[in-house]
Design a protein around this motif. Sequence first.
Motif, short mmCIF file in Angstrom:
data_model
loop_
_atom_site.label_atom_id
_atom_site.label_comp_id
_atom_site.label_asym_id
_atom_site.label_seq_id
_atom_site.Cartn_x
_atom_site.Cartn_y
_atom_site.Cartn_z
N GLN A 206 -14.62 18.25 -55.58
CA GLN A 206 -15.12 17.27 -54.63
C GLN A 206 -14.67 17.58 -53.20
N HIS A 207 -13.50 18.20 -53.06
CA HIS A 207 -12.96 18.47 -51.73
C HIS A 207 -13.12 19.94 -51.32
N ASP A 208 -13.93 20.69 -52.06
CA ASP A 208 -14.18 22.09 -51.68
C ASP A 208 -15.02 22.14 -50.40
N SER A 209 -14.80 23.16 -49.60
CA SER A 209 -15.56 23.31 -48.36
C SER A 209 -17.05 23.51 -48.64
N LEU A 210 -17.36 24.19 -49.73
CA LEU A 210 -18.76 24.41 -50.09
C LEU A 210 -19.47 23.09 -50.39
N THR A 211 -18.74 22.14 -50.95
CA THR A 211 -19.33 20.84 -51.27
C THR A 211 -19.82 20.14 -50.02
N GLY A 212 -19.06 20.27 -48.94
CA GLY A 212 -19.45 19.62 -47.70
C GLY A 212 -20.76 20.13 -47.13
N LEU A 213 -21.12 21.36 -47.44
CA LEU A 213 -22.36 21.92 -46.92
C LEU A 213 -23.59 21.18 -47.44
N PHE A 214 -23.48 20.62 -48.65
CA PHE A 214 -24.62 19.89 -49.22
C PHE A 214 -24.89 18.59 -48.45
N ALA A 215 -23.90 18.11 -47.72
CA ALA A 215 -24.06 16.86 -46.96
C ALA A 215 -24.57 17.10 -45.54
N VAL A 216 -24.65 18.35 -45.10
CA VAL A 216 -25.03 18.65 -43.72
C VAL A 216 -26.43 18.15 -43.37
N PRO A 217 -27.47 18.40 -44.21
CA PRO A 217 -28.81 17.92 -43.84
C PRO A 217 -28.89 16.41 -43.67
N VAL A 218 -28.20 15.66 -44.53
CA VAL A 218 -28.20 14.21 -44.41
C VAL A 218 -27.50 13.78 -43.12
N ALA A 219 -26.39 14.42 -42.81
CA ALA A 219 -25.68 14.09 -41.57
C ALA A 219 -26.54 14.39 -40.35
N VAL A 220 -27.23 15.53 -40.38
CA VAL A 220 -28.11 15.91 -39.26
C VAL A 220 -29.24 14.89 -39.12
N PHE A 221 -29.81 14.47 -40.24
CA PHE A 221 -30.91 13.51 -40.21
C PHE A 221 -30.47 12.18 -39.59
N GLU A 222 -29.36 11.63 -40.06
CA GLU A 222 -28.93 10.31 -39.60
C GLU A 222 -28.46 10.36 -38.14
N PHE A 223 -27.77 11.43 -37.76
CA PHE A 223 -27.32 11.54 -36.38
C PHE A 223 -28.52 11.74 -35.44
N SER A 224 -29.44 12.61 -35.82
CA SER A 224 -30.62 12.86 -35.00
C SER A 224 -31.49 11.61 -34.90
N LEU A 225 -31.60 10.88 -36.01
CA LEU A 225 -32.39 9.65 -36.00
C LEU A 225 -31.77 8.63 -35.05
N GLY A 226 -30.45 8.50 -35.09
CA GLY A 226 -29.78 7.58 -34.18
C GLY A 226 -30.04 7.92 -32.73
N ILE A 227 -29.92 9.19 -32.38
CA ILE A 227 -30.17 9.62 -31.01
C ILE A 227 -31.62 9.37 -30.61
N TYR A 228 -32.55 9.71 -31.51
CA TYR A 228 -33.98 9.57 -31.20
C TYR A 228 -34.34 8.10 -30.97
N LEU A 229 -33.84 7.21 -31.82
CA LEU A 229 -34.17 5.79 -31.69
C LEU A 229 -33.61 5.20 -30.41
N ILE A 230 -32.45 5.67 -29.99
CA ILE A 230 -31.87 5.18 -28.74
C ILE A 230 -32.65 5.68 -27.54
N VAL A 231 -32.99 6.96 -27.54
CA VAL A 231 -33.63 7.58 -26.37
C VAL A 231 -35.13 7.29 -26.33
N LYS A 232 -35.81 7.43 -27.47
CA LYS A 232 -37.27 7.35 -27.49
C LYS A 232 -37.79 6.04 -28.08
N GLY A 233 -37.13 5.54 -29.11
CA GLY A 233 -37.67 4.40 -29.82
C GLY A 233 -38.75 4.82 -30.80
N PHE A 234 -39.44 3.86 -31.37
CA PHE A 234 -40.50 4.17 -32.33
C PHE A 234 -41.75 4.68 -31.62
N LYS A 235 -42.47 5.55 -32.29
CA LYS A 235 -43.73 6.08 -31.75
C LYS A 235 -44.85 5.09 -32.06
#
Length: 254
Positions: A206-235
Amino acid sequence: MIKINSNRKNTSVTAVSTERAPMSSMRKHALAAGVLYLLTFVSIPTLALYSSVHQPNYIIGTGPDSSVIIGGILEIIMALACIGTAVALYPVLKKQNEGVALGLVGSRVLEAGTIFAGVMFLLTVVTMRQNAAGADALVISRTLVTMYDRMFLIGQSFLPAVNDILLGFLLYQSRLVPRSLSLIGLIGGPVLLTGDIFVLSGLMGQHDSLTGLFAVPVAVFEFSLGIYLIVKGFKLKATENEYTSDEIIQFGRD
């Protein structure tokens, strides 16, 4: 707004002051959701803050417990932000698919509940240490820490994957944000679920460094979504609730 009055003898130009149009309800929901999504990342330091409590002899060791307590506070903030994101998005997403939107709210609330439970396990270990439970409580303390790790796997890995699949589907279907952004959530969710299966089957720690790589896409999605909603809002195109402010030229004849 500029008003122009004209007649045969003279022409007068009168400047009329205008006020900024109020923020639409859709923009408010987007801004609130964006801020709350970024707030969920406040728990990242817990990866370091909880390093001491994972030590085998933590309960009989010496030193301050402040790092674990601070980590618990950060996780509580994150849990409340998780609920907030779903509540902020629900009035918008229910117009696309009410059942799936409601499922997202329920999943987010369940995620927050598991986070609260995990924090309770670690704070119990801290309390035992402060009360000098001693070596007799080593097994209990290690059990509580293990329970936290398993609860983390469910509450902060499995459920976020489910959340992002639901949210990615709703956003992709509605085109409220760029579809490329929605696809990150739709892809990231299954990737994270795959990592969870590997951990549960013992193929990875559970604490292997390789395990953390599987969470990267989800982290990128949620962080990017937060930035987009603040800057742009809904289309969205102009709606009945949105206000527009244009320069209006009125021509009249006396």
